[in-house]
Design a protein around this motif. Structure first.
Motif, PDB file in Angstrom:
ATOM      1  N   LEU A 142      -1.799  -7.415  -4.764  1.00 33.73           N
ATOM      2  CA  LEU A 142      -2.065  -5.984  -4.652  1.00 33.73           C
ATOM      3  C   LEU A 142      -3.269  -5.576  -5.500  1.00 33.73           C
ATOM      4  O   LEU A 142      -4.112  -4.784  -5.075  1.00 33.73           O
ATOM      5  N   ARG A 143      -3.346  -6.133  -6.713  1.00 35.90           N
ATOM      6  CA  ARG A 143      -4.467  -5.794  -7.598  1.00 35.90           C
ATOM      7  C   ARG A 143      -5.789  -6.318  -7.058  1.00 35.90           C
ATOM      8  O   ARG A 143      -6.858  -5.793  -7.404  1.00 35.90           O
ATOM      9  N   SER A 144      -5.726  -7.334  -6.219  1.00 33.01           N
ATOM     10  CA  SER A 144      -6.945  -7.871  -5.614  1.00 33.01           C
ATOM     11  C   SER A 144      -7.364  -7.049  -4.405  1.00 33.01           C
ATOM     12  O   SER A 144      -8.390  -7.363  -3.775  1.00 33.01           O
ATOM     13  N   GLY A 145      -6.586  -6.023  -4.072  1.00 32.80           N
ATOM     14  CA  GLY A 145      -6.884  -5.233  -2.885  1.00 32.80           C
ATOM     15  C   GLY A 145      -6.456  -5.914  -1.601  1.00 32.80           C
ATOM     16  O   GLY A 145      -6.931  -5.583  -0.515  1.00 32.80           O
ATOM     17  N   VAL A 147      -1.606  -0.509   4.076  1.00 33.52           N
ATOM     18  CA  VAL A 147      -0.492   0.336   3.635  1.00 33.52           C
ATOM     19  C   VAL A 147       0.062  -0.154   2.304  1.00 33.52           C
ATOM     20  O   VAL A 147       0.367   0.645   1.406  1.00 33.52           O
ATOM     21  N   SER A 148       0.195  -1.448   2.149  1.00 34.73           N
ATOM     22  CA  SER A 148       0.774  -2.005   0.921  1.00 34.73           C
ATOM     23  C   SER A 148      -0.084  -1.684  -0.297  1.00 34.73           C
ATOM     24  O   SER A 148       0.433  -1.313  -1.353  1.00 34.73           O
ATOM     25  N   VAL A 149      -1.399  -1.825  -0.163  1.00 31.58           N
ATOM     26  CA  VAL A 149      -2.291  -1.549  -1.288  1.00 31.58           C
ATOM     27  C   VAL A 149      -2.280  -0.065  -1.631  1.00 31.58           C
ATOM     28  O   VAL A 149      -2.250   0.316  -2.811  1.00 31.58           O
ATOM     29  N   LYS A 150      -2.263   0.793  -0.618  1.00 36.15           N
ATOM     30  CA  LYS A 150      -2.196   2.235  -0.869  1.00 36.15           C
ATOM     31  C   LYS A 150      -0.857   2.619  -1.509  1.00 36.15           C
ATOM     32  O   LYS A 150      -0.805   3.463  -2.402  1.00 36.15           O
ATOM     33  N   THR A 174       4.786   6.764   8.044  1.00 39.87           N
ATOM     34  CA  THR A 174       4.519   6.176   6.730  1.00 39.87           C
ATOM     35  C   THR A 174       3.036   6.267   6.383  1.00 39.87           C
ATOM     36  O   THR A 174       2.666   6.655   5.264  1.00 39.87           O
ATOM     37  N   VAL A 175       2.184   5.914   7.328  1.00 39.90           N
ATOM     38  CA  VAL A 175       0.741   5.977   7.090  1.00 39.90           C
ATOM     39  C   VAL A 175       0.318   7.413   6.804  1.00 39.90           C
ATOM     40  O   VAL A 175      -0.470   7.673   5.877  1.00 39.90           O
ATOM     41  N   ALA A 176       0.847   8.353   7.580  1.00 39.79           N
ATOM     42  CA  ALA A 176       0.501   9.760   7.378  1.00 39.79           C
ATOM     43  C   ALA A 176       0.927  10.229   5.990  1.00 39.79           C
ATOM     44  O   ALA A 176       0.181  10.930   5.296  1.00 39.79           O
ATOM     45  N   ALA A 177       2.142   9.850   5.579  1.00 38.14           N
ATOM     46  CA  ALA A 177       2.646  10.264   4.268  1.00 38.14           C
ATOM     47  C   ALA A 177       1.782   9.697   3.148  1.00 38.14           C
ATOM     48  O   ALA A 177       1.379  10.419   2.229  1.00 38.14           O
ATOM     49  N   ILE A 178       1.486   8.416   3.212  1.00 37.47           N
ATOM     50  CA  ILE A 178       0.693   7.779   2.160  1.00 37.47           C
ATOM     51  C   ILE A 178      -0.702   8.387   2.084  1.00 37.47           C
ATOM     52  O   ILE A 178      -1.202   8.695   0.991  1.00 37.47           O
ATOM     53  N   ASP A 179      -1.340   8.578   3.228  1.00 36.95           N
ATOM     54  CA  ASP A 179      -2.695   9.137   3.223  1.00 36.95           C
ATOM     55  C   ASP A 179      -2.712  10.557   2.659  1.00 36.95           C
ATOM     56  O   ASP A 179      -3.616  10.921   1.886  1.00 36.95           O
ATOM     57  N   LEU A 180      -1.713  11.361   3.020  1.00 36.40           N
ATOM     58  CA  LEU A 180      -1.656  12.735   2.514  1.00 36.40           C
ATOM     59  C   LEU A 180      -1.353  12.764   1.017  1.00 36.40           C
ATOM     60  O   LEU A 180      -1.922  13.565   0.272  1.00 36.40           O
ATOM     61  N   ASP A 227      11.481   8.515   1.247  1.00 37.26           N
ATOM     62  CA  ASP A 227      11.908   7.434   2.130  1.00 37.26           C
ATOM     63  C   ASP A 227      10.779   6.942   3.024  1.00 37.26           C
ATOM     64  O   ASP A 227      10.758   5.780   3.430  1.00 37.26           O
ATOM     65  N   ALA A 228       9.849   7.841   3.361  1.00 31.23           N
ATOM     66  CA  ALA A 228       8.763   7.463   4.264  1.00 31.23           C
ATOM     67  C   ALA A 228       7.839   6.415   3.656  1.00 31.23           C
ATOM     68  O   ALA A 228       7.135   5.707   4.376  1.00 31.23           O
ATOM     69  N   ILE A 229       7.865   6.289   2.331  1.00 31.59           N
ATOM     70  CA  ILE A 229       6.986   5.333   1.659  1.00 31.59           C
ATOM     71  C   ILE A 229       7.562   3.918   1.696  1.00 31.59           C
ATOM     72  O   ILE A 229       6.838   2.928   1.671  1.00 31.59           O
ATOM     73  N   PHE A 230       8.883   3.801   1.759  1.00 27.58           N
ATOM     74  CA  PHE A 230       9.546   2.488   1.753  1.00 27.58           C
ATOM     75  C   PHE A 230      10.435   2.373   2.994  1.00 27.58           C
ATOM     76  O   PHE A 230      11.663   2.407   2.901  1.00 27.58           O
TER      77      PHE A 230
END
Length: 255
Positions: free
Chosen positions: A183-186, A115-118, A28-34, A68-71
């Motif tokens: 989330l908007r507060s980071g 992860v949630s903020v990204k 999940t982290v890899a997918a979001i970062d990419l 699916d990797a995001i959720f």
């Protein structure tokens, strides 16, 4: 034989429950970062798997697609909510139970702020991910509504279906308001404190049904006509959560 050679081999990542959870998180982290770095459409499953240190086949053992990797944990959270509802004390205020259930969703997001903020940033720009998020919210709300309709109905509330659906929408709205603010507060906002206040608004707006309350049409003999009433509340799209709950509560009192 040396002492080191006599030690049992360490289980590889993915061979234990903790290992599988960690590997799923790494994907999940890899997918979001990419996705954030090079764009959602430009990122392939092979690149995600490689960034997480595994092969393509391993990726598909965990996820059906890169969406699916995001959720990755919504099914687990839903199962936790349903277990909570199934074991809840029947004497407890069902709206409070519903708030505790959706609080599990909030805790899921708060458990991994980075992860949630990204993820939030991604869902704001990638329509397919935003659609998946909306679908997930709808599933949570349907579970809430089913639970509340059943509990209100068991208490003899002649408006159980309507009240359950509207109360579920209010619980979901309270959660979404708090989550988006966080989330908007980071990820720096005091989400639990705001959730406590938001959920209390909903609990106050939907007090437990009392057949002997004396309210017109609230007793068990109120008849089918009462069940068929429609409650309509019109408000601005910019209305605050407290205003939404206030108007909904007022609409029910007048119905």
């Amino acid at each position: 034989m040396s002492e080191e050679s006599r030690r049992p081999p360490r289980p590889r990542a993915g061979r234990t429950t903790a290992g599988r959870r960690q590997l799923r998180h790494s994907l999940t982290v890899a997918a979001i970062d990419l996705f954030l770095e090079q764009g959602y459409d430009a990122t392939t499953v092979d690149e995600i798997a490689s960034a997480a240190g595994v092969g393509r086949r391993t990726f598909f053992r965990y996820f059906r697609s890169k969406d699916d990797a995001i959720f990755p944990n919504h099914e687990e959270v839903l199962a936790g909510i349903e277990r909570l509802f199934a074991t809840a004390d029947e004497r407890q205020n069902p709206v409070e139970v519903a708030c505790a259930g959706v609080g599990l969703v909030l805790d899921f997001y708060l458990s991994d702020p980075d992860v949630s903020v990204k993820r939030y940033a991604l869902t704001r720009t990638v329509s397919s991910l935003r659609d998946r998020e909306v679908a997930s919210v709808d599933r949570y709300q349907r579970v809430l509504a089913r639970f509340l309709r059943e509990r209100f109905g068991a208490a003899g509330d002649p408006m159980a279906d309507l009240r359950g659906s509207v109360a579920a929408a209010a619980v979901a709205a309270a959660h979404n308001h708090v989550l988006r603010r966080w989330l908007r507060s980071g990820g720096t906002d005091d989400a639990h404190a705001h959730a406590k206040d938001a959920f209390q608004l909903v609990v106050d707006a939907f007090p437990p049904y009392r057949p002997d309350s004396g309210a017109e049409g609230s007793g068990p003999d109120s008849g089918a006509a009462e069940e068929e009433q429609t409650v309509v509340a019109v408000m601005r799209s910019s209305a605050s959560l407290s205003e939404v709950v206030r108007q909904l509560s007022a609409a029910f009192r007048e119905s």
